[in-house]
Design a protein around this motif. Structure first.
Motif, PDB file in Angstrom:
ATOM      1  N   MET A 124       0.107   3.698   6.696  1.00 17.22           N
ATOM      2  CA  MET A 124      -0.448   4.745   5.873  1.00 17.22           C
ATOM      3  C   MET A 124      -0.085   4.534   4.408  1.00 17.22           C
ATOM      4  SD  MET A 124      -2.264   7.372   5.968  1.00 17.22           S
ATOM      5  CE  MET A 124      -2.642   8.894   5.208  1.00 17.22           C
ATOM      6  N   LEU A 125       1.154   4.134   4.165  1.00 16.56           N
ATOM      7  CA  LEU A 125       1.555   3.882   2.780  1.00 16.56           C
ATOM      8  C   LEU A 125       0.786   2.711   2.187  1.00 16.56           C
ATOM      9  CD1 LEU A 125       5.405   4.453   2.899  1.00 16.56           C
ATOM     10  CD2 LEU A 125       3.667   5.901   1.862  1.00 16.56           C
ATOM     11  N   TYR A 126       0.456   1.737   3.014  1.00 18.53           N
ATOM     12  CA  TYR A 126      -0.321   0.593   2.538  1.00 18.53           C
ATOM     13  C   TYR A 126      -1.698   1.054   2.053  1.00 18.53           C
ATOM     14  CZ  TYR A 126      -3.009  -3.721   2.603  1.00 18.53           C
ATOM     15  OH  TYR A 126      -3.821  -4.752   2.263  1.00 18.53           O
ATOM     16  N   ARG A 127      -2.319   1.948   2.789  1.00 17.75           N
ATOM     17  CA  ARG A 127      -3.650   2.433   2.417  1.00 17.75           C
ATOM     18  C   ARG A 127      -3.589   3.237   1.129  1.00 17.75           C
ATOM     19  NH1 ARG A 127      -6.655   5.207   7.182  1.00 17.75           N
ATOM     20  NH2 ARG A 127      -8.357   4.970   5.695  1.00 17.75           N
ATOM     21  N   ILE A 128      -2.541   4.026   0.951  1.00 16.97           N
ATOM     22  CA  ILE A 128      -2.386   4.790  -0.290  1.00 16.97           C
ATOM     23  C   ILE A 128      -2.085   3.846  -1.448  1.00 16.97           C
ATOM     24  CG2 ILE A 128      -0.960   6.510  -1.456  1.00 16.97           C
ATOM     25  CD1 ILE A 128      -0.685   7.900   1.264  1.00 16.97           C
ATOM     26  N   GLY A 129      -1.267   2.833  -1.208  1.00 23.34           N
ATOM     27  CA  GLY A 129      -0.930   1.870  -2.254  1.00 23.34           C
ATOM     28  C   GLY A 129      -2.125   1.083  -2.748  1.00 23.34           C
ATOM     29  N   ARG A 130      -3.099   0.851  -1.880  1.00 25.07           N
ATOM     30  CA  ARG A 130      -4.301   0.106  -2.294  1.00 25.07           C
ATOM     31  C   ARG A 130      -5.117   0.867  -3.327  1.00 25.07           C
ATOM     32  NH1 ARG A 130      -7.458  -1.306   2.915  1.00 25.07           N
ATOM     33  NH2 ARG A 130      -9.110  -1.162   1.377  1.00 25.07           N
ATOM     34  N   LEU A 131      -4.970   2.181  -3.406  1.00 21.15           N
ATOM     35  CA  LEU A 131      -5.695   2.970  -4.397  1.00 21.15           C
ATOM     36  C   LEU A 131      -5.243   2.645  -5.823  1.00 21.15           C
ATOM     37  CD1 LEU A 131      -5.693   6.449  -2.660  1.00 21.15           C
ATOM     38  CD2 LEU A 131      -7.633   4.897  -2.922  1.00 21.15           C
ATOM     39  N   PHE A 132      -4.016   2.164  -5.962  1.00 22.03           N
ATOM     40  CA  PHE A 132      -3.450   1.907  -7.274  1.00 22.03           C
ATOM     41  C   PHE A 132      -3.522   0.438  -7.682  1.00 22.03           C
ATOM     42  CE2 PHE A 132      -1.427   5.691  -5.569  1.00 22.03           C
ATOM     43  CZ  PHE A 132      -1.702   6.591  -6.592  1.00 22.03           C
ATOM     44  N   VAL A 133      -4.300  -0.353  -6.983  1.00 22.76           N
ATOM     45  CA  VAL A 133      -4.473  -1.774  -7.303  1.00 22.76           C
ATOM     46  C   VAL A 133      -5.780  -1.935  -8.062  1.00 22.76           C
ATOM     47  CG1 VAL A 133      -4.781  -4.072  -6.327  1.00 22.76           C
ATOM     48  CG2 VAL A 133      -3.178  -2.494  -5.280  1.00 22.76           C
ATOM     49  N   ILE A 134      -5.706  -2.603  -9.205  1.00 15.28           N
ATOM     50  CA  ILE A 134      -6.900  -2.858 -10.013  1.00 15.28           C
ATOM     51  C   ILE A 134      -7.576  -4.094  -9.437  1.00 15.28           C
ATOM     52  CG2 ILE A 134      -7.743  -3.393 -12.309  1.00 15.28           C
ATOM     53  CD1 ILE A 134      -5.238  -2.001 -13.398  1.00 15.28           C
ATOM     54  N   LYS A 135      -8.814  -3.926  -8.965  1.00 12.01           N
ATOM     55  CA  LYS A 135      -9.497  -5.007  -8.258  1.00 12.01           C
ATOM     56  C   LYS A 135     -10.570  -5.692  -9.092  1.00 12.01           C
ATOM     57  CE  LYS A 135      -8.987  -2.277  -4.106  1.00 12.01           C
ATOM     58  NZ  LYS A 135      -8.825  -0.977  -4.732  1.00 12.01           N
ATOM     59  N   SER A 136     -11.145  -5.007 -10.081  1.00  9.15           N
ATOM     60  CA  SER A 136     -12.242  -5.589 -10.853  1.00  9.15           C
ATOM     61  C   SER A 136     -11.995  -5.391 -12.341  1.00  9.15           C
ATOM     62  CB  SER A 136     -13.575  -4.946 -10.442  1.00  9.15           C
ATOM     63  OG  SER A 136     -13.588  -3.596 -10.842  1.00  9.15           O
ATOM     64  N   LYS A 137     -12.774  -6.122 -13.131  1.00  5.46           N
ATOM     65  CA  LYS A 137     -12.646  -5.990 -14.575  1.00  5.46           C
ATOM     66  C   LYS A 137     -13.090  -4.610 -15.043  1.00  5.46           C
ATOM     67  CE  LYS A 137     -12.572 -10.596 -16.268  1.00  5.46           C
ATOM     68  NZ  LYS A 137     -12.639 -11.311 -17.510  1.00  5.46           N
ATOM     69  N   PHE A 138     -14.064  -4.025 -14.349  1.00  2.80           N
ATOM     70  CA  PHE A 138     -14.510  -2.690 -14.709  1.00  2.80           C
ATOM     71  C   PHE A 138     -13.369  -1.685 -14.576  1.00  2.80           C
ATOM     72  CE2 PHE A 138     -16.414   1.401 -13.484  1.00  2.80           C
ATOM     73  CZ  PHE A 138     -17.117   1.665 -14.646  1.00  2.80           C
TER      74      PHE A 138
END
Length: 70
Positions: A1-15
């Motif tokens: 569950m923490l992994y899924r929440i942590g993915r929200l704070f990862v910048i994935k694209s230049k936009f």
């Protein structure tokens, strides 16, 4: 569950990176205006000038880290 929440704070694209940099720039200008009201004269202007410079350095670092991950 923490992994899924942590993915929200990862910048994935230049936009997303540009949106983050835009938010940082707005905050820096607001802080610079606050400094100019607290410290009138050259001191406030120097502090105002330093705020966007920090955003330029952070923005460059964010964009560089995106290019390295590809």
């Amino acid at each position: 569950m923490l992994y899924r929440i942590g993915r929200l704070f990862v910048i994935k694209s230049k936009f997303e990176a540009f949106l983050v940099i835009f938010g940082l720039a707005n905050g820096a200008v607001e802080r610079g205006l606050h400094y100019m009201s607290l410290y009138p004269g050259i001191g406030g202007k120097l502090l105002f000038a330093v705020c966007p410079i920090a955003v330029f350095m952070a923005g460059g670092r964010i964009l560089d880290s995106l290019d390295a991950g590809v």
